[in-house]
Write an enzyme that holds these catalytic residues in place. Structure first.
Site, PDB file in Angstrom:
ATOM      1  N   TYR A  54     -16.680   4.412  13.856  1.00  0.00           N
ATOM      2  CA  TYR A  54     -15.750   3.288  14.007  1.00  0.00           C
ATOM      3  C   TYR A  54     -16.074   2.199  12.985  1.00  0.00           C
ATOM      4  O   TYR A  54     -15.180   1.627  12.375  1.00  0.00           O
ATOM      5  CB  TYR A  54     -15.843   2.710  15.430  1.00  0.00           C
ATOM      6  CG  TYR A  54     -14.790   1.652  15.668  1.00  0.00           C
ATOM      7  CD1 TYR A  54     -13.547   2.005  16.191  1.00  0.00           C
ATOM      8  CD2 TYR A  54     -15.023   0.313  15.344  1.00  0.00           C
ATOM      9  CE1 TYR A  54     -12.562   1.051  16.391  1.00  0.00           C
ATOM     10  CE2 TYR A  54     -14.043  -0.650  15.536  1.00  0.00           C
ATOM     11  CZ  TYR A  54     -12.814  -0.277  16.059  1.00  0.00           C
ATOM     12  OH  TYR A  54     -11.843  -1.232  16.242  1.00  0.00           O
ATOM     13  N   PHE A 106      10.406  -7.363  -4.612  1.00  0.00           N
ATOM     14  CA  PHE A 106      10.348  -6.028  -4.024  1.00  0.00           C
ATOM     15  C   PHE A 106      10.642  -6.182  -2.534  1.00  0.00           C
ATOM     16  O   PHE A 106      10.268  -7.181  -1.924  1.00  0.00           O
ATOM     17  CB  PHE A 106       8.985  -5.348  -4.249  1.00  0.00           C
ATOM     18  CG  PHE A 106       9.004  -3.940  -3.710  1.00  0.00           C
ATOM     19  CD1 PHE A 106       9.683  -2.939  -4.373  1.00  0.00           C
ATOM     20  CD2 PHE A 106       8.390  -3.634  -2.498  1.00  0.00           C
ATOM     21  CE1 PHE A 106       9.764  -1.652  -3.841  1.00  0.00           C
ATOM     22  CE2 PHE A 106       8.460  -2.345  -1.978  1.00  0.00           C
ATOM     23  CZ  PHE A 106       9.140  -1.351  -2.651  1.00  0.00           C
ATOM     24  N   THR A 107      11.295  -5.172  -1.965  1.00  0.00           N
ATOM     25  CA  THR A 107      11.828  -5.262  -0.594  1.00  0.00           C
ATOM     26  C   THR A 107      10.800  -5.751   0.434  1.00  0.00           C
ATOM     27  O   THR A 107      10.967  -6.810   1.035  1.00  0.00           O
ATOM     28  CB  THR A 107      12.396  -3.902  -0.175  1.00  0.00           C
ATOM     29  OG1 THR A 107      11.403  -2.899  -0.407  1.00  0.00           O
ATOM     30  CG2 THR A 107      13.652  -3.571  -0.977  1.00  0.00           C
ATOM     31  N   ASP A 197       0.821  -7.066  -7.462  1.00  0.00           N
ATOM     32  CA  ASP A 197       1.246  -5.884  -6.719  1.00  0.00           C
ATOM     33  C   ASP A 197       0.774  -4.712  -7.570  1.00  0.00           C
ATOM     34  O   ASP A 197       1.405  -4.342  -8.559  1.00  0.00           O
ATOM     35  CB  ASP A 197       2.762  -5.872  -6.528  1.00  0.00           C
ATOM     36  CG  ASP A 197       3.214  -4.690  -5.674  1.00  0.00           C
ATOM     37  OD1 ASP A 197       2.449  -3.699  -5.590  1.00  0.00           O
ATOM     38  OD2 ASP A 197       4.306  -4.743  -5.096  1.00  0.00           O
ATOM     39  N   LYS A 240       1.199   5.464  -3.800  1.00  0.00           N
ATOM     40  CA  LYS A 240       1.792   5.584  -5.140  1.00  0.00           C
ATOM     41  C   LYS A 240       0.692   6.039  -6.125  1.00  0.00           C
ATOM     42  O   LYS A 240       0.218   7.154  -6.004  1.00  0.00           O
ATOM     43  CB  LYS A 240       2.430   4.266  -5.562  1.00  0.00           C
ATOM     44  CG  LYS A 240       3.173   3.520  -4.448  1.00  0.00           C
ATOM     45  CD  LYS A 240       4.477   4.162  -4.023  1.00  0.00           C
ATOM     46  CE  LYS A 240       5.113   3.526  -2.789  1.00  0.00           C
ATOM     47  NZ  LYS A 240       5.347   2.110  -2.812  1.00  0.00           N
ATOM     48  N   ARG A 364      19.222   1.569  -4.929  1.00  0.00           N
ATOM     49  CA  ARG A 364      18.525   0.344  -5.280  1.00  0.00           C
ATOM     50  C   ARG A 364      19.575  -0.613  -5.824  1.00  0.00           C
ATOM     51  O   ARG A 364      19.753  -0.739  -7.042  1.00  0.00           O
ATOM     52  CB  ARG A 364      17.422   0.610  -6.320  1.00  0.00           C
ATOM     53  CG  ARG A 364      16.104   1.126  -5.736  1.00  0.00           C
ATOM     54  CD  ARG A 364      15.601   0.243  -4.656  1.00  0.00           C
ATOM     55  NE  ARG A 364      14.284   0.586  -4.111  1.00  0.00           N
ATOM     56  CZ  ARG A 364      13.937   0.374  -2.831  1.00  0.00           C
ATOM     57  NH1 ARG A 364      14.803  -0.085  -1.964  1.00  0.00           N
ATOM     58  NH2 ARG A 364      12.726   0.641  -2.412  1.00  0.00           N
ATOM     59  N   PHE A 431      18.277  -1.371   4.176  1.00  0.00           N
ATOM     60  CA  PHE A 431      18.520  -0.114   3.463  1.00  0.00           C
ATOM     61  C   PHE A 431      17.909   1.102   4.145  1.00  0.00           C
ATOM     62  O   PHE A 431      18.404   2.212   4.018  1.00  0.00           O
ATOM     63  CB  PHE A 431      18.011  -0.217   2.015  1.00  0.00           C
ATOM     64  CG  PHE A 431      16.527  -0.491   1.909  1.00  0.00           C
ATOM     65  CD1 PHE A 431      16.052  -1.794   2.034  1.00  0.00           C
ATOM     66  CD2 PHE A 431      15.621   0.532   1.700  1.00  0.00           C
ATOM     67  CE1 PHE A 431      14.676  -2.051   1.949  1.00  0.00           C
ATOM     68  CE2 PHE A 431      14.266   0.292   1.607  1.00  0.00           C
ATOM     69  CZ  PHE A 431      13.790  -1.006   1.742  1.00  0.00           C
TER      70      PHE A 431
HETATM   71  C1  PLP Z   1       5.807   1.010  -1.975  1.00  0.00           C
HETATM   72  C2  PLP Z   1       5.637  -0.316  -2.503  1.00  0.00           C
HETATM   73  C3  PLP Z   1       5.168  -1.372  -1.716  1.00  0.00           C
HETATM   74  C4  PLP Z   1       4.913  -1.244  -0.228  1.00  0.00           C
HETATM   75  O1  PLP Z   1       3.971  -0.293   0.081  1.00  0.00           O
HETATM   76  P1  PLP Z   1       4.061   0.645   1.374  1.00  0.00           P
HETATM   77  O2  PLP Z   1       2.840   1.486   1.295  1.00  0.00           O
HETATM   78  O3  PLP Z   1       5.333   1.411   1.292  1.00  0.00           O
HETATM   79  O4  PLP Z   1       4.043  -0.244   2.577  1.00  0.00           O
HETATM   80  C5  PLP Z   1       4.990  -2.594  -2.330  1.00  0.00           C
HETATM   81  N1  PLP Z   1       5.273  -2.790  -3.621  1.00  0.00           N
HETATM   82  C6  PLP Z   1       5.735  -1.807  -4.399  1.00  0.00           C
HETATM   83  C7  PLP Z   1       6.042  -2.072  -5.836  1.00  0.00           C
HETATM   84  C8  PLP Z   1       5.954  -0.537  -3.878  1.00  0.00           C
HETATM   85  O5  PLP Z   1       6.438   0.431  -4.660  1.00  0.00           O
END
Ligand code: PLP
Length: 440
Positions: A54, A106-107, A197, A240, A364, A431
């Site tokens: 843990y 970004f969303t 980011d 990613k 998008r 979306f």
């Molecule tokens: C995917 C993504 C996020 C968010 O990450 P999640 O793992 O999907 O929560 C933030 N910024 C960018 C540029 C992304 O592509």
């Protein structure tokens, strides 16, 4: 394989939203590169070394060391995925009435900034909003726009600059080293921290190596480290660049801020040495990061995206140029020049592509852009795009050929669709779950 009848019925059931189609009904899945990459033998071997204690898992310390080595940040706060990190960063740094400048929204990132009471202000260069502009670094910050925001609000109302590399919503476009250096100088002048980011920062480093003077002989690894050194911390979606199916982190250089983040991670994510990930997940991510910075890996990954993009360009299909790092973006406005943005051209195009071949892409455009939190009115983004996102180490060039042929079919089909009407709109990040019916 799917049949046209199957696809028609699956699309209707999914309310013409590709996010609501079952993966079994998809032939080639280019919805996203998020968590869809294939892990290597080295990563799978790491999964067998999961230390599932843990507290104080050895995999956490390995991940912390790996992030320090490649990204250079001091403190590592693990999270379940990128948005978990965005949530914590926003809550510990932002108060109602604040303003967060950034190189395009970004969303999920903007959602968390707004949820903490801030307003997002776009300070990206104008070229980023033009799908045909051939600028090599369309992710760059416009220094005049940024300085105007700094002057107007000052450090008391700007918790940080939100810097994305590469910029997803602009079409996977990179930021140059020269630009981040200038941005650092400007932010120092106004005493504003820079939060990266870092989700696709390795891809950004590869573009710097390929396109920026003085970097062609440097490794992706070294370029990444230099780039991050101009920033004060970052949020990461492990799904990613780092080549895993789930996971993320927040990293910070400031001791005080890191302490706040560690206080918060235990409320929302898990203990500060796992943050929603299992030990084996953290081990796979540490190993994925090591692999992600290999020059050959990046060349193959971005080379495959370029292969698809070049094919489409050769056939005269309108896409965002230059070709992005993780995806090829179709310019839906040029597919359907007569369709109003309120009739969702990109959403329509993604549906048509699925109907044609079972290739799944994502919108998008206006649906992703959502509504202004204050006025409730739709945002009308200049870019109305469909993203063909390539998972890493999954598909072959033959899959890219099939995809390109289907895009050509849809593009040259003389029977143009009339667009869509939104019949269900979720309150947040619409979306993902919105539903539509066809017009006409
Ligand atoms: C995917 C993504 C996020 C968010 O990450 P999640 O793992 O999907 O929560 C933030 N910024 C960018 C540029 C992304 O592509």
């Amino acid at each position: 394989m799917t049949t046209p009848e199957m696809r028609r019925s699956a699309l209707e059931q999914a309310g013409y939203n590709t996010f609501l189609i079952r993966s079994e009904d998809v032939y080639i899945d280019l919805l996203t590169d998020s968590g869809t990459s294939a892990m290597s033998d080295y990563q799978w071997a790491g999964m067998m070394l999961g230390d599932e204690a843990y507290a104080g898992s050895r995999n956490y310390y390995n991940l912390e060391n790996t992030v320090r080595k490649y990204y250079g940040y001091k403190h590592l706060i693990p999270t379940h995925q990128g948005r978990g990190a965005e949530h914590i960063l926003s809550q510990i740094s932002t108060k109602p009435g604040d303003v967060v400048p950034g190189n395009m929204y970004f969303t999920t990132t903007r959602y968390h900034q707004e949820h903490a009471g801030a307003k997002f202000v776009d300070v990206i260069i104008d070229e980023a909003h033009d799908p045909t502009a051939l600028h090599p670094f369309k992710g760059n910050v416009n220094l005049n726009k940024l300085e105007a925001v700094c002057k107007e609000y000052g450090k008391d109302r700007i918790p940080y600059l939100s810097l994305a590399a590469t910029v997803n919503m602009a079409g996977g476009q990179p930021v140059s080293m020269e630009n981040v250096r200038q941005v650092r100088k400007l932010c120092d002048k106004y005493e504003i921290p820079i939060m990266l980011d870092a989700t696709r920062a390795v891809e950004n480093a590869y573009f710097i190596q390929q396109r920026e003077e003085g970097y062609s002989h440097k490794s992706v690894e070294d370029i990444l480290k230099e780039f991050c050194s101009y920033t004060d911390g970052g949020t990461m979606s492990g799904k990613k660049d780092p080549l895993v199916n789930i996971g993320g982190w927040l990293s910070l250089n400031d001791d005080g801020l890191a302490e706040k983040a560690r206080n918060m991670v235990v409320v929302y994510e898990g203990l500060h040495t796992y943050g929603g990930m299992s030990g084996r997940d953290m081990e796979a991510m540490a190993r994925g990061i090591e692999e992600s910075v290999e020059d050959d890996h990046m060349r193959a990954r971005i080379g495959q995206v370029e292969y698809l993009g070049e094919l489409l360009l050769e056939w005269g299909i309108p896409i965002v140029q230059p070709i992005g790092g993780h995806a090829v973006y179709l310019d839906a406005r040029r597919f359907y020049p007569d369709m109003a943005q309120d009739q969702f051209p990109a959403q329509t195009l993604a549906a048509e592509l699925y109907l044609d071949s079972g290739v799944r892409a994502m919108e998008r455009g206006i649906v992703s852009a959502g509504r202004d939190v204050v006025t409730g009115k739709n945002h009308y983004p200049k870019l109305e795009l469909v993203r063909l996102t390539i998972p890493r180490r999954v598909y072959t060039q033959a899959h890219m050929d099939v995809t390109a042929e289907s895009v050509l079919n849809v593009y040259s089909n003389p029977k143009k669709p009339k667009g869509l009407q939104m019949v269900y709109e979720p309150e947040y990040l619409r979306f993902f779950q919105a539903r539509f019916t066809p017009l006409g």
